[in-house]
Scaffold this motif. Sequence first.
Motif, PDB file in Angstrom:
ATOM      1  N   ASN A  96       0.791  -1.229   0.000  1.00 16.93           N
ATOM      2  CA  ASN A  96       0.000   0.000   0.000  1.00 16.93           C
ATOM      3  C   ASN A  96       0.825   1.281   0.000  1.00 16.93           C
ATOM      4  OD1 ASN A  96      -2.477  -1.264  -0.092  1.00 16.93           O
ATOM      5  ND2 ASN A  96      -2.648  -1.400   2.132  1.00 16.93           N
ATOM      6  N   VAL A  97       2.147   1.162   0.028  1.00 17.04           N
ATOM      7  CA  VAL A  97       2.997   2.354   0.026  1.00 17.04           C
ATOM      8  C   VAL A  97       2.734   3.146  -1.248  1.00 17.04           C
ATOM      9  CG1 VAL A  97       5.384   3.181  -0.057  1.00 17.04           C
ATOM     10  CG2 VAL A  97       4.746   1.332   1.492  1.00 17.04           C
ATOM     11  N   ARG A  98       2.588   4.444  -1.106  1.00 11.67           N
ATOM     12  CA  ARG A  98       2.293   5.407  -2.182  1.00 11.67           C
ATOM     13  C   ARG A  98       0.876   5.282  -2.741  1.00 11.67           C
ATOM     14  NH1 ARG A  98       7.961   4.795  -5.080  1.00 11.67           N
ATOM     15  NH2 ARG A  98       9.213   5.890  -3.555  1.00 11.67           N
ATOM     16  N   ARG A  99       0.037   4.535  -2.087  1.00 16.05           N
ATOM     17  CA  ARG A  99      -1.370   4.482  -2.479  1.00 16.05           C
ATOM     18  C   ARG A  99      -2.130   5.502  -1.634  1.00 16.05           C
ATOM     19  NH1 ARG A  99      -3.693  -1.334  -3.001  1.00 16.05           N
ATOM     20  NH2 ARG A  99      -4.784  -0.442  -4.762  1.00 16.05           N
ATOM     21  N   MET A 100      -3.385   5.724  -1.961  1.00 14.25           N
ATOM     22  CA  MET A 100      -4.218   6.685  -1.249  1.00 14.25           C
ATOM     23  C   MET A 100      -5.291   5.956  -0.454  1.00 14.25           C
ATOM     24  SD  MET A 100      -3.196   9.676  -1.921  1.00 14.25           S
ATOM     25  CE  MET A 100      -1.928  10.290  -2.986  1.00 14.25           C
ATOM     26  N   VAL A 101      -5.601   6.507   0.701  1.00 15.49           N
ATOM     27  CA  VAL A 101      -6.732   6.029   1.480  1.00 15.49           C
ATOM     28  C   VAL A 101      -7.725   7.187   1.563  1.00 15.49           C
ATOM     29  CG1 VAL A 101      -5.660   6.599   3.708  1.00 15.49           C
ATOM     30  CG2 VAL A 101      -7.537   4.956   3.621  1.00 15.49           C
ATOM     31  N   ILE A 102      -8.980   6.884   1.285  1.00 11.13           N
ATOM     32  CA  ILE A 102     -10.059   7.851   1.422  1.00 11.13           C
ATOM     33  C   ILE A 102     -10.838   7.462   2.667  1.00 11.13           C
ATOM     34  CG2 ILE A 102     -12.089   8.903   0.353  1.00 11.13           C
ATOM     35  CD1 ILE A 102      -9.513   9.357  -1.224  1.00 11.13           C
ATOM     36  N   ILE A 103     -11.056   8.427   3.553  1.00 14.72           N
ATOM     37  CA  ILE A 103     -11.719   8.166   4.830  1.00 14.72           C
ATOM     38  C   ILE A 103     -13.009   8.961   4.907  1.00 14.72           C
ATOM     39  CG2 ILE A 103     -11.508   8.309   7.341  1.00 14.72           C
ATOM     40  CD1 ILE A 103      -8.428   8.346   6.888  1.00 14.72           C
ATOM     41  N   ASP A 104     -14.089   8.271   5.260  1.00 21.72           N
ATOM     42  CA  ASP A 104     -15.362   8.925   5.579  1.00 21.72           C
ATOM     43  C   ASP A 104     -15.292   9.271   7.052  1.00 21.72           C
ATOM     44  OD1 ASP A 104     -17.947   9.558   6.374  1.00 21.72           O
ATOM     45  OD2 ASP A 104     -18.892   8.018   5.155  1.00 21.72           O
ATOM     46  N   ILE A 105     -15.176  10.547   7.364  1.00 22.14           N
ATOM     47  CA  ILE A 105     -14.931  10.933   8.755  1.00 22.14           C
ATOM     48  C   ILE A 105     -16.138  10.764   9.656  1.00 22.14           C
ATOM     49  CG2 ILE A 105     -13.109  12.525   8.081  1.00 22.14           C
ATOM     50  CD1 ILE A 105     -15.169  14.756   8.951  1.00 22.14           C
ATOM     51  N   GLU A 106     -17.318  10.580   9.083  1.00 25.66           N
ATOM     52  CA  GLU A 106     -18.508  10.386   9.913  1.00 25.66           C
ATOM     53  C   GLU A 106     -18.674   8.934  10.338  1.00 25.66           C
ATOM     54  OE1 GLU A 106     -21.805  12.027   7.805  1.00 25.66           O
ATOM     55  OE2 GLU A 106     -20.896  14.003   7.754  1.00 25.66           O
TER      56      GLU A 106
END
Length: 94
Positions: free
Chosen positions: A53-63
């Motif tokens: 996962n290095v250099r990949r993106m994580v998208i987080i739903d903060i709710e």
Amino acid sequence: MNSRNTARVGNRIKSYKKGQWMQTILWSREEVPPRAKHLYESSIRPKINLEENVRRMVIIDIETGDYKVDENGLHAADYLSAKHPNARLLRLCI
């Protein structure tokens, strides 16, 4: 917000959709990054901190705390937006 299908209660919006009430928390621009960072450090990072996962993106739903990892974050953001239409999303590089 005084329509038949929405109501504002404090920093939350309740909307009636598809036969059920859904609740959305309103976060200010200043509140989103610290909330996402806290979620990432406390519960997401230990699960995704892998060499692949290095250099990949994580998208987080903060709710909800839901997250998705992909190459550039576009598919992940689409996926989470479809799952939670009013989500506040933040992208972090792993």
